[in-house]
Design an enzyme around this catalytic site. Structure first.
Site, PDB file in Angstrom:
ATOM      1  N   LYS A  52      39.023  49.694  72.360  1.00  0.00           N
ATOM      2  CA  LYS A  52      39.584  50.337  71.154  1.00  0.00           C
ATOM      3  C   LYS A  52      41.111  50.317  71.220  1.00  0.00           C
ATOM      4  O   LYS A  52      41.784  50.027  70.232  1.00  0.00           O
ATOM      5  CB  LYS A  52      39.044  51.771  71.027  1.00  0.00           C
ATOM      6  N   GLN A  96      35.367  60.281  73.002  1.00  0.00           N
ATOM      7  CA  GLN A  96      34.387  59.301  73.461  1.00  0.00           C
ATOM      8  C   GLN A  96      33.150  60.007  74.019  1.00  0.00           C
ATOM      9  O   GLN A  96      33.264  60.888  74.870  1.00  0.00           O
ATOM     10  CB  GLN A  96      35.026  58.391  74.533  1.00  0.00           C
ATOM     11  N   ASP A 119      35.384  58.775  63.573  1.00  0.00           N
ATOM     12  CA  ASP A 119      34.074  58.323  64.070  1.00  0.00           C
ATOM     13  C   ASP A 119      32.989  58.621  63.036  1.00  0.00           C
ATOM     14  O   ASP A 119      31.871  58.102  63.131  1.00  0.00           O
ATOM     15  CB  ASP A 119      33.726  59.051  65.384  1.00  0.00           C
TER      16      ASP A 119
END
Ligand code: NAP
Length: 293
Positions: A52, A96, A119
């Site tokens: 990312k 994460q 997200d």
């Protein structure tokens, strides 16, 4: 049979995003800023966050990775989240997953300001998605839609069978493909589904997102089906430097000859997941979903 090339689609999308970022910065606006919080030292999570970060640099975003120790408490993580929610220099951020077992993932997801939830996991974004309102779509389902669009795969009236009902992949992709514009008739399968083999074999489109290596075999797939393999399982390998390789949920070599389209693992859905995160961050920086802050 066409092998869907996620790397090619992702590269095209990266070029588009870079061009948009250049336009923003040329006009004096700051480049979008994505922050990733990584708790602990899980190998796969470190790899994902690394990808990312690399992608942010490629498209010209500002990128910050906050690496926190495994012992970080839930209260400490919530404090970091509150600070990022309030920071006007941060357009979007992600935590994460998975988190260490002493931290509630649900509490953490709900603490993220929905306007920065790139997200797309916050219940407000989920609810807006289900209602067909502007929202941040979860990255993997959004990436699958981008692949279907790029290859102009006809979905209207098709029977789509999704295997796996997680909140991040199976359930949202099943919902999105049933919405107007995609117009699939969707069956959502899980570990309690009866006659799974027969159900999957009736799918014009099969989306495998269960996390069981090579679970979908040729006898489970109809001739001419579109097969999207989301699964990623690390298995030991003596042929790679790292000592492991990635397998999908589909037994690619035997299933591919029966398909009209199929995604490989790696190089299919994976690269698109990161692109969707970048697209969400760009939309956050432009205030496209919730307006300018
Ligand atoms: P998850 O939360 O573990 O959910 C797995 C789902 O599969 C559950 O709904 C489970 O059913 C179902 N399932 C498990 N075994 C089954 C079986 N034998 N038959 C039918 N259904 C079964 O997984 P996830 O987070 O959605 O991830 C799924 C896979 O996708 C994993 O390999 C993950 O690494 C991968 N992934 C890839 C990307 C990418 O970018 N390519 C992104 C995210 C995830 P129950 O609900 O009944 O338990």
């Amino acid at each position: 049979m066409t092998i869907i090339d996620g790397k090619e689609v992702a590269a095209a999308a990266r070029r588009e995003i870079s061009a948009e970022v250049r336009k923003m910065t040329d006009s004096g606006a700051p480049a979008p800023h994505l922050v990733a919080i990584l708790v602990g030292s899980d190998g796969a999570s470190q790899t994902y966050v690394g990808h990312k970060e690399k992608c942010c640099h490629e498209v010209g975003f500002r990128s910050t990775v906050m690496r926190l120790p495994q012992e970080t408490t839930q209260a400490e993580l919530l404090e970091k989240i509150a600070a990022l929610n309030a920071d006007v220099n941060v357009d979007g951020f992600i935590v994460q997953l998975p988190l260490p077992p002493h931290i509630s993932e649900q509490k953490i997801i709900e603490a993220i300001d929905q306007r920065k939830d790139v997200d797309g996991f916050h219940p407000v974004n989920t609810g807006r998605m289900i209602s067909g309102l502007p929202s941040y779509l979860p990255a993997t389902p959004d990436g699958i839609l981008s692949l279907l669009k790029y290859y102009q795969i006809d979905t209207a009236g098709k029977h789509c069978v999704v295997i796996g009902r997680s909140n991040i992949v199976g359930r949202p992709i099943a919902n999105l493909l049933s919405q107007k514009g995609w117009d699939c008739t969707v069956t959502l399968c899980h570990s309690r589904t009866a006659n799974l083999k027969e159900v999957v074999a009736s799918g014009d489109i099969v989306i495998a997102a269960l996390g069981r290596a090579e679970f979908v075999t040729a006898d489970m797939v109809k001739e001419g089906a579109v097969v999207i393999d989301v699964g990623i399982t690390r298995v030991p390998s003596d042929k790679t430097k790292s000592g492991w390789k990635l397998l999908g949920d589909v037994k690619f070599d035997e299933v591919a000859p029966k398909c009209s389209y199929i995604t490989p693992v790696p190089g299919g859905v994976g690269p698109m997941t990161i692109i969707s995160l970048m697209q969400n961050t760009l939309r956050a920086a432009r205030g496209e979903v919730y307006g300018k802050r």
